[in-house]
Design a protein around this motif. Sequence first.
Motif, short mmCIF file in Angstrom:
data_model
loop_
_atom_site.label_atom_id
_atom_site.label_comp_id
_atom_site.label_asym_id
_atom_site.label_seq_id
_atom_site.Cartn_x
_atom_site.Cartn_y
_atom_site.Cartn_z
N VAL A 92 0.98 -1.15 0.01
CA VAL A 92 0.01 -0.02 -0.09
C VAL A 92 0.93 1.20 -0.13
O VAL A 92 0.70 2.23 -0.82
N TRP A 93 1.97 1.13 0.89
CA TRP A 93 2.83 2.27 0.87
C TRP A 93 3.82 2.66 -0.20
O TRP A 93 3.74 3.43 -0.93
N GLN A 94 4.27 1.32 -0.99
CA GLN A 94 4.95 1.37 -2.20
C GLN A 94 4.24 1.94 -3.30
O GLN A 94 4.62 2.69 -4.26
N GLU A 95 2.71 1.72 -3.46
CA GLU A 95 2.17 1.76 -4.59
C GLU A 95 1.72 3.19 -4.53
O GLU A 95 1.82 3.88 -5.39
N LEU A 96 1.67 3.79 -3.19
CA LEU A 96 1.29 5.35 -3.02
C LEU A 96 2.52 6.07 -3.51
O LEU A 96 2.35 7.03 -4.14
N MET A 97 3.65 5.74 -3.03
CA MET A 97 4.92 6.26 -3.48
C MET A 97 5.31 6.30 -4.93
O MET A 97 5.55 7.35 -5.60
#
Length: 196
Positions: A162-167
């Motif tokens: 979730v964090w990786q896709e947001l970045m």
Amino acid sequence: MPDLNFKVTGVEAAARGLIPLLHFHLEVTNSPEAELIQSVILQAQIQVQSAHRSYDDEEREKLVDLFGTPDRWGQTLRNRLWAHANTTVRPFTQMTETVLPIQCTYDLNVLATKFFYALKEGAVPLLFLFSGTVFYAAADGRLQVQQISWNQECTYSMPVRVWQELMEHHYPNSTWVSLHRHVFDRLYAYKRRQGL
């Protein structure tokens, strides 16, 4: 008197936004069930529970900057503050759902960003510590005010993706690098001259 409990039920990236923003879905329940809660001004401190997951060799190497060498992790691998967040909960009886927004950054000078960046997959164990003010109606209809109990907390395992896709959405195929101002000024001048 209200007795509120909190549970994180999910997380997703904000659909639109100028900055990276995660929306944590929060379920708020109250006992007694018939009591009308007029509003809740809710604050949360979110901590990363770094000792509550395992790490492979590549992740351990990237985490040396945060926790030191793995032989020291018995003393250094502890909860780290990620963020403070707040929201206002609408009127409800018994149960409601709300969104707790958390700003994210790709600045690798920030400890939480270093931690998230080091992880390849799996989940990030999070601890939510709640505080705030509850406004509710007494039996005679008068407005009452009460603080949220100091021991209100919950845990949630956030998928790293979730964090990786947001970045990746906000900084596609790029990373954030801190430069001395004179180096940046020269680089920016070159970019302008070359029409890049």
